[in-house]
Design a protein around this motif. Sequence first.
Motif, PDB file in Angstrom:
ATOM      1  N   MET A 132       0.840  -1.196   0.000  1.00  0.00           N
ATOM      2  CA  MET A 132       0.000   0.000   0.000  1.00  0.00           C
ATOM      3  C   MET A 132       0.878   1.251   0.000  1.00  0.00           C
ATOM      4  SD  MET A 132      -2.861   1.491  -0.223  1.00  0.00           S
ATOM      5  CE  MET A 132      -3.996   0.139  -0.052  1.00  0.00           C
ATOM      6  N   SER A 133       1.945   1.244   0.770  1.00  0.00           N
ATOM      7  CA  SER A 133       2.864   2.388   0.806  1.00  0.00           C
ATOM      8  C   SER A 133       3.465   2.639  -0.570  1.00  0.00           C
ATOM      9  CB  SER A 133       3.976   2.154   1.832  1.00  0.00           C
ATOM     10  OG  SER A 133       3.442   2.094   3.127  1.00  0.00           O
ATOM     11  N   ASP A 134       3.847   1.563  -1.247  1.00  0.00           N
ATOM     12  CA  ASP A 134       4.405   1.696  -2.593  1.00  0.00           C
ATOM     13  C   ASP A 134       3.386   2.304  -3.558  1.00  0.00           C
ATOM     14  OD1 ASP A 134       6.751   0.532  -1.698  1.00  0.00           O
ATOM     15  OD2 ASP A 134       6.281  -1.459  -2.507  1.00  0.00           O
ATOM     16  N   ILE A 135       2.143   1.885  -3.434  1.00  0.00           N
ATOM     17  CA  ILE A 135       1.071   2.391  -4.311  1.00  0.00           C
ATOM     18  C   ILE A 135       0.834   3.873  -4.056  1.00  0.00           C
ATOM     19  CG2 ILE A 135      -1.405   2.246  -4.794  1.00  0.00           C
ATOM     20  CD1 ILE A 135      -1.128  -0.822  -4.189  1.00  0.00           C
ATOM     21  N   ILE A 136       0.767   4.258  -2.793  1.00  0.00           N
ATOM     22  CA  ILE A 136       0.544   5.668  -2.445  1.00  0.00           C
ATOM     23  C   ILE A 136       1.724   6.513  -2.919  1.00  0.00           C
ATOM     24  CG2 ILE A 136       0.287   7.299  -0.531  1.00  0.00           C
ATOM     25  CD1 ILE A 136      -1.147   4.932   0.986  1.00  0.00           C
ATOM     26  N   GLU A 137       2.937   6.024  -2.682  1.00  0.00           N
ATOM     27  CA  GLU A 137       4.139   6.748  -3.125  1.00  0.00           C
ATOM     28  C   GLU A 137       4.134   6.923  -4.645  1.00  0.00           C
ATOM     29  OE1 GLU A 137       9.024   6.306  -3.097  1.00  0.00           O
ATOM     30  OE2 GLU A 137       7.768   4.559  -2.637  1.00  0.00           O
ATOM     31  N   ALA A 138       3.839   5.862  -5.366  1.00  0.00           N
ATOM     32  CA  ALA A 138       3.819   5.929  -6.834  1.00  0.00           C
ATOM     33  C   ALA A 138       2.785   6.937  -7.330  1.00  0.00           C
ATOM     34  CB  ALA A 138       3.547   4.541  -7.420  1.00  0.00           C
ATOM     35  N   TYR A 139       1.630   6.945  -6.699  1.00  0.00           N
ATOM     36  CA  TYR A 139       0.576   7.890  -7.079  1.00  0.00           C
ATOM     37  C   TYR A 139       1.051   9.333  -6.883  1.00  0.00           C
ATOM     38  CZ  TYR A 139      -3.637  10.722  -6.741  1.00  0.00           C
ATOM     39  OH  TYR A 139      -4.568  11.723  -6.908  1.00  0.00           O
ATOM     40  N   LEU A 140       1.602   9.607  -5.706  1.00  0.00           N
ATOM     41  CA  LEU A 140       2.054  10.971  -5.410  1.00  0.00           C
ATOM     42  C   LEU A 140       3.193  11.396  -6.344  1.00  0.00           C
ATOM     43  CD1 LEU A 140       1.868  10.925  -1.515  1.00  0.00           C
ATOM     44  CD2 LEU A 140       0.386  12.201  -3.089  1.00  0.00           C
ATOM     45  N   LYS A 141       4.104  10.477  -6.633  1.00  0.00           N
ATOM     46  CA  LYS A 141       5.212  10.805  -7.538  1.00  0.00           C
ATOM     47  C   LYS A 141       4.716  11.014  -8.966  1.00  0.00           C
ATOM     48  CE  LYS A 141       9.118   9.149  -4.926  1.00  0.00           C
ATOM     49  NZ  LYS A 141      10.228   8.211  -4.825  1.00  0.00           N
ATOM     50  N   LYS A 142       3.676  10.276  -9.359  1.00  0.00           N
ATOM     51  CA  LYS A 142       3.095  10.471 -10.690  1.00  0.00           C
ATOM     52  C   LYS A 142       2.483  11.868 -10.783  1.00  0.00           C
ATOM     53  CE  LYS A 142      -0.256   8.559 -13.931  1.00  0.00           C
ATOM     54  NZ  LYS A 142      -1.339   7.609 -14.124  1.00  0.00           N
ATOM     55  N   THR A 185       8.355   8.970   5.336  1.00  0.00           N
ATOM     56  CA  THR A 185       9.469   8.089   4.987  1.00  0.00           C
ATOM     57  C   THR A 185       9.887   8.154   3.523  1.00  0.00           C
ATOM     58  OG1 THR A 185       7.992   6.207   4.576  1.00  0.00           O
ATOM     59  CG2 THR A 185       8.907   6.427   6.807  1.00  0.00           C
ATOM     60  N   ARG A 186       9.007   8.595   2.653  1.00  0.00           N
ATOM     61  CA  ARG A 186       9.309   8.562   1.221  1.00  0.00           C
ATOM     62  C   ARG A 186       9.463   9.947   0.587  1.00  0.00           C
ATOM     63  NH1 ARG A 186       7.167   3.130  -0.634  1.00  0.00           N
ATOM     64  NH2 ARG A 186       7.249   1.953   1.301  1.00  0.00           N
ATOM     65  N   THR A 233      11.245  12.891   1.948  1.00  0.00           N
ATOM     66  CA  THR A 233      12.095  13.598   2.905  1.00  0.00           C
ATOM     67  C   THR A 233      13.019  14.575   2.182  1.00  0.00           C
ATOM     68  OG1 THR A 233      13.839  11.927   2.792  1.00  0.00           O
ATOM     69  CG2 THR A 233      12.093  11.581   4.434  1.00  0.00           C
ATOM     70  N   VAL A 234      13.664  15.423   2.941  1.00  0.00           N
ATOM     71  CA  VAL A 234      14.640  16.358   2.379  1.00  0.00           C
ATOM     72  C   VAL A 234      15.760  15.584   1.690  1.00  0.00           C
ATOM     73  CG1 VAL A 234      16.380  18.102   2.969  1.00  0.00           C
ATOM     74  CG2 VAL A 234      14.126  18.194   4.028  1.00  0.00           C
ATOM     75  N   GLN A 235      16.185  14.471   2.311  1.00  0.00           N
ATOM     76  CA  GLN A 235      17.251  13.661   1.724  1.00  0.00           C
ATOM     77  C   GLN A 235      16.874  13.136   0.348  1.00  0.00           C
ATOM     78  OE1 GLN A 235      16.018  13.363   4.818  1.00  0.00           O
ATOM     79  NE2 GLN A 235      17.555  12.719   6.268  1.00  0.00           N
ATOM     80  N   GLN A 236      15.585  12.983   0.121  1.00  0.00           N
ATOM     81  CA  GLN A 236      15.116  12.469  -1.165  1.00  0.00           C
ATOM     82  C   GLN A 236      14.694  13.591  -2.107  1.00  0.00           C
ATOM     83  OE1 GLN A 236      12.343  10.066   0.951  1.00  0.00           O
ATOM     84  NE2 GLN A 236      13.477   8.177   0.556  1.00  0.00           N
ATOM     85  N   GLY A 237      14.922  14.829  -1.706  1.00  0.00           N
ATOM     86  CA  GLY A 237      14.663  15.966  -2.583  1.00  0.00           C
ATOM     87  C   GLY A 237      13.273  16.563  -2.478  1.00  0.00           C
ATOM     88  N   TYR A 238      12.617  16.420  -1.331  1.00  0.00           N
ATOM     89  CA  TYR A 238      11.266  16.945  -1.149  1.00  0.00           C
ATOM     90  C   TYR A 238      11.177  17.825   0.085  1.00  0.00           C
ATOM     91  CZ  TYR A 238      10.045  13.232  -4.403  1.00  0.00           C
ATOM     92  OH  TYR A 238       9.987  12.403  -5.491  1.00  0.00           O
TER      93      TYR A 238
END
Length: 155
Positions: free
Chosen positions: A6-16, A48-49, A51-56
């Motif tokens: 579910m986390s992967d799905i939510i992350e993918a949606y937001l990144k899309k 977790t997905r 973060t500043v470290q990940q460019g957000y």
Amino acid sequence: MNNQNMSDIIEAYLKKVLGTDEQVEIRRSEMAERFNCVPSQINYVINTRFTVQQGYLVESKRGGGGYIRIIKVKLLDEVEMLNMMIDVIGDEISQRDAFSIIETLYEDNMIAKREANSMLAVMEKSVLSLDPKKEHALRARILTAFLNNLKYEQS
């Protein structure tokens, strides 16, 4: 459905959504309803997905008209980005956060795959096997040295 999936799905949606816009503004309850999950699952993904470290950058406003805004950071120059990463690292960094920084460097084409893999290998817990406090401090010093080296190559 398991939480990781579910986390992967939510992350993918937001990144899309972020792929077409520089930022996205969401309501936690609406996202939870959309994905048929609890609102804390949305918090988990954002914390977790994205973060500043990940460019957000993440901004939030609580209350009835509250929102969560996720902004993809686009810095004008690589040296500025490297300086920001060095500031985020500070005196200690976990393996997970170090990996996120290295992944961001690779995704932003600041380092090649071979460099990324070498950096990841050095950041491994098994390589830095010390007591956790010393391990995080040593990892921070090594990663900061890598970033400073990249910064001076850019100048």
